[in-house]
Design a protein around this motif. Structure first.
Motif, PDB file in Angstrom:
ATOM      1  N   MET A   1     -30.817   1.137   5.880  1.00 15.72           N
ATOM      2  CA  MET A   1     -30.030   2.303   5.472  1.00 15.72           C
ATOM      3  C   MET A   1     -30.015   3.301   6.641  1.00 15.72           C
ATOM      4  SD  MET A   1     -30.854   5.139   2.529  1.00 15.72           S
ATOM      5  CE  MET A   1     -30.420   4.144   1.114  1.00 15.72           C
ATOM      6  N   LYS A   2     -28.781   3.783   6.956  1.00 14.56           N
ATOM      7  CA  LYS A   2     -28.649   4.779   8.017  1.00 14.56           C
ATOM      8  C   LYS A   2     -27.920   5.989   7.465  1.00 14.56           C
ATOM      9  CE  LYS A   2     -28.856   1.603  11.928  1.00 14.56           C
ATOM     10  NZ  LYS A   2     -28.197   1.124  13.168  1.00 14.56           N
ATOM     11  N   LEU A   3     -28.284   7.149   7.995  1.00 15.02           N
ATOM     12  CA  LEU A   3     -27.669   8.398   7.571  1.00 15.02           C
ATOM     13  C   LEU A   3     -26.442   8.663   8.433  1.00 15.02           C
ATOM     14  CD1 LEU A   3     -27.774  11.017   5.881  1.00 15.02           C
ATOM     15  CD2 LEU A   3     -29.225  12.004   7.676  1.00 15.02           C
ATOM     16  N   ILE A   4     -25.274   8.774   7.763  1.00 13.20           N
ATOM     17  CA  ILE A   4     -24.032   9.070   8.474  1.00 13.20           C
ATOM     18  C   ILE A   4     -23.856  10.582   8.572  1.00 13.20           C
ATOM     19  CG2 ILE A   4     -21.541   8.707   8.514  1.00 13.20           C
ATOM     20  CD1 ILE A   4     -23.231   6.178   8.924  1.00 13.20           C
ATOM     21  N   SER A   5     -24.012  11.257   7.437  1.00  9.76           N
ATOM     22  CA  SER A   5     -23.881  12.712   7.455  1.00  9.76           C
ATOM     23  C   SER A   5     -24.647  13.305   6.284  1.00  9.76           C
ATOM     24  CB  SER A   5     -22.405  13.140   7.386  1.00  9.76           C
ATOM     25  OG  SER A   5     -21.845  12.789   6.120  1.00  9.76           O
ATOM     26  N   LEU A   6     -24.977  14.571   6.441  1.00  5.63           N
ATOM     27  CA  LEU A   6     -25.698  15.281   5.393  1.00  5.63           C
ATOM     28  C   LEU A   6     -25.187  16.718   5.381  1.00  5.63           C
ATOM     29  CD1 LEU A   6     -28.041  14.733   3.359  1.00  5.63           C
ATOM     30  CD2 LEU A   6     -29.537  15.894   4.984  1.00  5.63           C
ATOM     31  N   MET A   7     -24.609  17.133   4.245  1.00  3.06           N
ATOM     32  CA  MET A   7     -24.047  18.473   4.113  1.00  3.06           C
ATOM     33  C   MET A   7     -24.909  19.281   3.152  1.00  3.06           C
ATOM     34  SD  MET A   7     -22.179  20.644   1.967  1.00  3.06           S
ATOM     35  CE  MET A   7     -21.323  19.620   0.804  1.00  3.06           C
ATOM     36  N   LEU A   8     -25.301  20.492   3.607  1.00  6.00           N
ATOM     37  CA  LEU A   8     -26.126  21.376   2.787  1.00  6.00           C
ATOM     38  C   LEU A   8     -25.354  22.655   2.507  1.00  6.00           C
ATOM     39  CD1 LEU A   8     -28.166  19.600   4.578  1.00  6.00           C
ATOM     40  CD2 LEU A   8     -29.851  21.333   4.019  1.00  6.00           C
ATOM     41  N   LYS A   9     -25.378  23.091   1.265  1.00  8.28           N
ATOM     42  CA  LYS A   9     -24.708  24.333   0.874  1.00  8.28           C
ATOM     43  C   LYS A   9     -25.680  25.162   0.033  1.00  8.28           C
ATOM     44  CE  LYS A   9     -20.792  26.093  -1.823  1.00  8.28           C
ATOM     45  NZ  LYS A   9     -19.633  25.726  -2.683  1.00  8.28           N
ATOM     46  N   ASN A  10     -26.046  26.337   0.539  1.00 13.27           N
ATOM     47  CA  ASN A  10     -26.964  27.243  -0.167  1.00 13.27           C
ATOM     48  C   ASN A  10     -28.259  26.520  -0.570  1.00 13.27           C
ATOM     49  OD1 ASN A  10     -25.191  29.456  -0.073  1.00 13.27           O
ATOM     50  ND2 ASN A  10     -24.103  28.731  -1.895  1.00 13.27           N
ATOM     51  N   PHE A  11     -28.789  25.713   0.317  1.00  8.64           N
ATOM     52  CA  PHE A  11     -30.004  24.934   0.019  1.00  8.64           C
ATOM     53  C   PHE A  11     -31.162  25.480   0.846  1.00  8.64           C
ATOM     54  CE2 PHE A  11     -33.001  21.427   0.419  1.00  8.64           C
ATOM     55  CZ  PHE A  11     -33.068  20.961  -0.877  1.00  8.64           C
ATOM     56  N   LYS A  12     -32.111  26.115   0.184  1.00  5.51           N
ATOM     57  CA  LYS A  12     -33.328  26.626   0.827  1.00  5.51           C
ATOM     58  C   LYS A  12     -33.023  27.495   2.054  1.00  5.51           C
ATOM     59  CE  LYS A  12     -37.078  24.474   1.439  1.00  5.51           C
ATOM     60  NZ  LYS A  12     -38.077  23.522   1.956  1.00  5.51           N
ATOM     61  N   GLY A  13     -32.009  28.337   1.952  1.00  8.80           N
ATOM     62  CA  GLY A  13     -31.735  29.257   3.053  1.00  8.80           C
ATOM     63  C   GLY A  13     -30.618  28.822   3.970  1.00  8.80           C
ATOM     64  N   LEU A  14     -30.252  27.530   3.963  1.00  8.30           N
ATOM     65  CA  LEU A  14     -29.117  27.076   4.772  1.00  8.30           C
ATOM     66  C   LEU A  14     -27.857  27.219   3.930  1.00  8.30           C
ATOM     67  CD1 LEU A  14     -30.533  23.913   6.581  1.00  8.30           C
ATOM     68  CD2 LEU A  14     -30.129  26.180   7.529  1.00  8.30           C
ATOM     69  N   LYS A  15     -27.027  28.238   4.259  1.00  3.11           N
ATOM     70  CA  LYS A  15     -25.834  28.490   3.443  1.00  3.11           C
ATOM     71  C   LYS A  15     -24.805  27.382   3.610  1.00  3.11           C
ATOM     72  CE  LYS A  15     -26.312  33.515   3.341  1.00  3.11           C
ATOM     73  NZ  LYS A  15     -25.666  34.826   3.636  1.00  3.11           N
ATOM     74  N   ASN A  16     -24.508  27.049   4.841  1.00  2.00           N
ATOM     75  CA  ASN A  16     -23.565  25.956   5.118  1.00  2.00           C
ATOM     76  C   ASN A  16     -24.019  25.266   6.393  1.00  2.00           C
ATOM     77  OD1 ASN A  16     -21.169  25.886   3.209  1.00  2.00           O
ATOM     78  ND2 ASN A  16     -21.245  28.080   3.709  1.00  2.00           N
ATOM     79  N   PHE A  17     -24.420  24.009   6.244  1.00  2.00           N
ATOM     80  CA  PHE A  17     -24.864  23.253   7.413  1.00  2.00           C
ATOM     81  C   PHE A  17     -24.503  21.787   7.201  1.00  2.00           C
ATOM     82  CE2 PHE A  17     -28.030  20.659   9.674  1.00  2.00           C
ATOM     83  CZ  PHE A  17     -27.812  21.107  10.971  1.00  2.00           C
ATOM     84  N   THR A  18     -23.861  21.218   8.208  1.00  2.00           N
ATOM     85  CA  THR A  18     -23.485  19.801   8.143  1.00  2.00           C
ATOM     86  C   THR A  18     -24.132  19.083   9.314  1.00  2.00           C
ATOM     87  OG1 THR A  18     -21.376  20.318   7.081  1.00  2.00           O
ATOM     88  CG2 THR A  18     -21.599  18.152   8.108  1.00  2.00           C
ATOM     89  N   PHE A  19     -24.877  18.068   8.999  1.00  2.00           N
ATOM     90  CA  PHE A  19     -25.567  17.241   9.991  1.00  2.00           C
ATOM     91  C   PHE A  19     -24.889  15.881   9.999  1.00  2.00           C
ATOM     92  CE2 PHE A  19     -29.433  14.407  10.753  1.00  2.00           C
ATOM     93  CZ  PHE A  19     -29.349  14.514  12.123  1.00  2.00           C
TER      94      PHE A  19
END
Length: 658
Positions: A1-19
């Motif tokens: 299993m490989k991570l292609i992308s990870l999007m965080l919205k209002n999660f533990k202080g990260l309002k909008n972050f896309t990895f």
């Protein structure tokens, strides 16, 4: 299993972050508290509902000025490429539930909830899914425990107990059976016959227990032998005992018999014997008289006891009857008191009726509204109505008085009946008291008579007493000093001979006991020899078991360490307390325990373990390396997606480098 992308919205202080590592290894730079670990927490929460510290209850909501964000959604969306080439999207949305109660205009907070979405391909929306179905889907992709083992280099050595670490290592590398160890080393062939359904550890425990018991027995034998040897008798005693047994006992017995004959003859010639015989006859007759008189006395007492028992029965019966009468008296007194109270109450009610009179209302002849005279027929009708009401009132009063008078008459009759019955009961009580006193007098009289029954002897008892005194005087007056001296001398001689006989028998008994002691010493020496031989065999088995364990440890350690590049494992510790080996599981590098390694080596040895475990489980997952700035060179991790989290003071926001 490989991570292609990870999007965080209002999660533990990260309002909008896309990895977006796109399945490749990547590095995330950021100052402290910028959210590097939050990225890893987001992926683990998306998959398993827990953070990197394995906690399910942690602060997901973003805080604004120290307060948790309200009425907002907290979302994580991840796109993964599976080993079979499929691409899937997983999304979870954490939000508050607000409801408006009936008859209220303002909504109230009613807890938090999570929405689940699963999509095929790089689909940021996904299909809504129930929590249970989402969990089953994740379980079909990866086991939670294995996933954590393969994504965090520190997890194996810091989050698992040594027992769990050992189980995993043995599962991956395989254990070695006892039979394999014995078959591989000829010097251990002595254990081959002992290994059946038992393990070598069980054999050793059983053998150590047996050896301990034998050692305890061996320690007890020398003191027993010393004790028996101290009881050994001198040769002189043995000689004297044999002389006694070989003829001495017969000679002493002959002398005793001869002295006994002389003593009997001396006593038979005693003139006091006749006096003593006559005195015995008189004392026997006196004793019989006393027995006969006592029997007569006891017979009379028994007769009087029968009369006394009859009177006692009368007393007990009268006591019971008096108790019943006293109970009746109490009941009647209570009933009379109740009648008295009732009469007082009825008199009060009757007096109230007497004082109560009908109030005649005033008849108005002029209308208060118009001021005109009311028609005469209406006035007469009102007067008639008042007359009817007065008549009804008087009738009701008369009926109530009659009822009270009737009830009072009945109450008076009941009271008279109760008083008459009470008088009769009191009379009966007085009679019973008198009868009881008389019965007790008779009972006490019989008791006195029983005590005073005399002991009556026959008339000739005085003659026998006088004869007894006469015989006693004669017995004291006779004198035969020479004969008494002879008897004393003969008795002393016989006693001396008997003492010699007892002493000879005692020495014979000592010799017999000495022979038994010598036989017992011989038995103990034979037992000591046998136990020493058995103890040596057990010690040999214990040595083989310990050699076996060390051999197995070396074989198992070599087998396990061959699976790793730099990681080595200590699976056994020398146990000083019980002179054995204790199981453990400690990761080491070049002889240094994991707890003493620097952070860089801890990370690398963790990666080494992940590489082997990934091959065993045939599963790979993105590896998150926290504090990666401490490592200058990572060990080779072929085909592994590695995400390094590096502290960078200059990066006040997260920066991703592929």
């Amino acid at each position: 299993m490989k991570l292609i992308s990870l999007m965080l919205k209002n999660f533990k202080g990260l309002k909008n972050f896309t990895f977006e590592p796109k399945g490749l290894s990547a590095t995330i730079y950021g100052d402290n508290a910028t959210g590097k670990t939050t990225v890893m927490d987001a992926m683990l929460w998306l998959l398993f509902g827990k953070n990197s510290e394995n906690a399910a209850d942690f602060g997901i909501k973003t805080r604004i000025n120290g307060e948790e964000m309200s009425h907002g959604e907290h979302e994580v969306c991840g796109v993964f490429e599976l080993d079979d080439g499929r691409v899937i999207t997983l999304r979870k949305v954490y939000h508050e539930v607000w409801t408006t109660p009936r008859s209220k205009a303002t909504a109230v907070f009613n807890g938090n909830t999570v929405d689940y979405f699963i999509g095929e391909g790089n689909n940021p929306v996904g299909v809504p899914t129930k929590a249970g179905e989402y969990k089953k889907y994740i379980e079909s992709l990866a086991n939670e425990d294995i996933f954590k083992l393969l994504t965090n280099p520190m997890f194996f050595n810091t989050s698992l107990s040594w027992q769990k670490r050992r189980d995993i290592i043995l599962e991956v590398c395989g254990n070695i059976s006892d039979q394999e160890v014995v078959d591989g080393y000829p010097e251990l062939k002595g254990l081959a016959e002992l290994i059946g359904n038992q393990t070598v550890e069980q054999i050793k425990k059983e053998t150590v227990f047996k050896a301990k018991r034998i050692k305890e027995e061996l320690l007890k034998i020398p003191p027993r032998i010393d004790e028996l040897q101290l009881a050994e008798i001198p040769e002189q005693v043995v000689f004297e005992a044999k002389s006694f047994s070989n003829g001495g006992v017969v000679e002493i017995q002959k002398e005793i018999d001869a002295i006994s004959q002389k003593l009997a003859e001396a006593k038979a010639n005693d003139p006091k014997n006749t006096i003593k015989s006559d005195l015995g006859t008189v004392e026997l007759q006196l004793s019989q008289m006393t027995a006969d008189a006592t029997a007569v006395q006891e017979k009379e007492r028994a007769r009087l006891r029968e009369f006394m028992a009859a009177e006692t029965d009368v007393v007990n019966g009268l006591v019971r009857e008096l108790s019943e009468l006293m109970g009746q008296k109490t009941q009647l007194e209570m009933k009379i008191a109740a009648c008295t109270d009732k009469r007082t109450r009825l008199l009060s009610q009757f007096q109230d009726l007497v004082t109560e009179t009908f109030v005649i209302p005033e008849i108005t002849t002029i209308c208060p509204t118009c001021g005109q005279h009311i028609p005469e027929e209406e006035v007469m009708a009102a007067q008639a109505k008042i007359a009817q009401d007065a008549e009804k009132f008087n009738l009701r009063q008369a009926n109530k008085k009659s009822a009270i008078q009737a009830e009072g008459a009945t109450n008076n009759e009941n009271k008279a009946t109760y008083e008459k019955a009470l008088t009769e009961v009191m009379t009966a009580i007085n009679h019973k008291d008198f009868d009881l006193a008389e019965a007790r007098k008779r009972e006490n009289l019989f008791a006195t008579q029983i005590k005073e029954v005399p002991l009556t002897y026959p008339v000739d008892r005085e003659k026998l007493l006088a004869k007894k005194d006469e015989l006693l005087a004669k017995l004291e007056g006779s004198d035969d000093a020479a004969r008494e001296e002879l008897i004393t001398e003969l008795e002393q001689t016989r006693k001396n001979l008997q003492d010699r006989m007892d002493e000879g028998r005692r020495k014979v008994a000592l010799v017999e006991a000495d022979e038994r002691n010598k036989s017992r010493i011989k038995e103990l020496l034979e037992k000591e020899k046998s136990l020493n031989s058995e103890y040596e065999k057990l010690e040999e088995i214990i040595f083989l078991c310990e050699s076996f364990v060390r051999t197995k440890v070396d074989m198992l350690t070599a087998k396990i360490n061959s699976k790793f590049r730099i990681a080595r494992f200590r699976l056994f510790n020398e146990n000083i307390v019980n002179d054995g080996i204790a199981e453990c599981c400690e990761t080491m590098v070049d002889g240094v325990p994991f707890t003493d390694l620097n952070n860089a080596m801890r990370i690398n040895v963790g990666l080494d373990i992940i590489r082997t475990l990934s091959q065993h489980y045939n599963f790979a997952a993105p590896i998150f390396i926290d504090n990666a700035e401490s490592v200058t060179n990572f060990i080779e991790m072929p085909n592994q997606q590695m995400i390094s989290l590096i502290v960078s003071e200059s990066d006040k926001a997260l920066r991703v480098v592929l």
